[in-house]
Motif scaffolding. Structure first.
Motif, short mmCIF file in Angstrom:
data_model
loop_
_atom_site.label_atom_id
_atom_site.label_comp_id
_atom_site.label_asym_id
_atom_site.label_seq_id
_atom_site.Cartn_x
_atom_site.Cartn_y
_atom_site.Cartn_z
N SER A 23 3.00 5.95 -2.86
CA SER A 23 4.11 6.81 -3.29
C SER A 23 4.19 6.89 -4.82
N ARG A 24 3.91 5.78 -5.50
CA ARG A 24 3.90 5.83 -6.96
C ARG A 24 2.74 6.66 -7.48
N GLY A 25 1.61 6.64 -6.77
CA GLY A 25 0.48 7.48 -7.15
C GLY A 25 0.78 8.95 -6.99
N ARG A 79 2.22 14.12 -9.58
CA ARG A 79 3.14 15.24 -9.82
C ARG A 79 3.52 15.35 -11.29
N ASN A 80 3.55 14.22 -11.99
CA ASN A 80 3.87 14.21 -13.42
C ASN A 80 2.63 14.39 -14.29
N THR A 81 1.54 14.82 -13.70
CA THR A 81 0.24 15.06 -14.35
C THR A 81 -0.28 13.85 -15.13
N GLY A 101 0.82 -1.21 0.00
CA GLY A 101 0.00 0.00 0.00
C GLY A 101 0.85 1.25 0.00
N GLY A 102 1.92 1.23 0.77
CA GLY A 102 2.83 2.38 0.80
C GLY A 102 3.52 2.62 -0.54
N VAL A 103 3.92 1.54 -1.19
CA VAL A 103 4.55 1.67 -2.50
C VAL A 103 3.57 2.21 -3.52
N TYR A 162 -3.89 5.00 -6.55
CA TYR A 162 -4.57 5.32 -5.29
C TYR A 162 -5.59 4.25 -4.94
N ALA A 163 -6.31 3.75 -5.94
CA ALA A 163 -7.27 2.68 -5.71
C ALA A 163 -6.54 1.42 -5.23
#
Length: 96
Positions: free
Chosen positions: A52-54, A59-61, A47-49, A70-71
């Motif tokens: 952070s990837r989400g 940030r990269n739009t 979930g943490g990974v 996020y889901a």
């Protein structure tokens, strides 16, 4: 509708994880506790990974990818929470 599908997916996957933990616990002879704790750690980290990837995708739009990640983080955290709840219920029932 999207949150409903995420909730159903999380519930189904959490049920499968609990069944797998019960099978592993009965086959190993150590009980349900160690496999539940391993599931808590694994799905918490996943979930943490995903979270952070989400955030990085947002940030990269890349909003579609961020929403999917996020889901995925929600599903993994839900599985972690259910395993934690079952583990705490087992500890309470094993008490004095």
């Amino acid at each position: 509708m999207i949150l409903y599908r995420i909730a159903l997916t999380a519930l189904a996957k959490a049920s499968l994880v609990l069944v797998a933990c019960m099978a592993i616990g009965s086959l190993s002879g150590h009980g349900l506790g160690p496999s539940l704790r391993a599931a808590i750690l694994a799905f918490g980290l996943l979930g943490g990974v995903a979270l952070s990837r989400g955030l990085k995708a947002e940030r990269n739009t890349e909003h579609d990818q961020a929403g999917g990640l996020y889901a995925l983080a929600l599903v993994n955290y839900f599985i972690c929470y259910v395993a934690l709840l079952v583990d705490s219920l087992l500890e309470t029932s094993d008490g004095p």
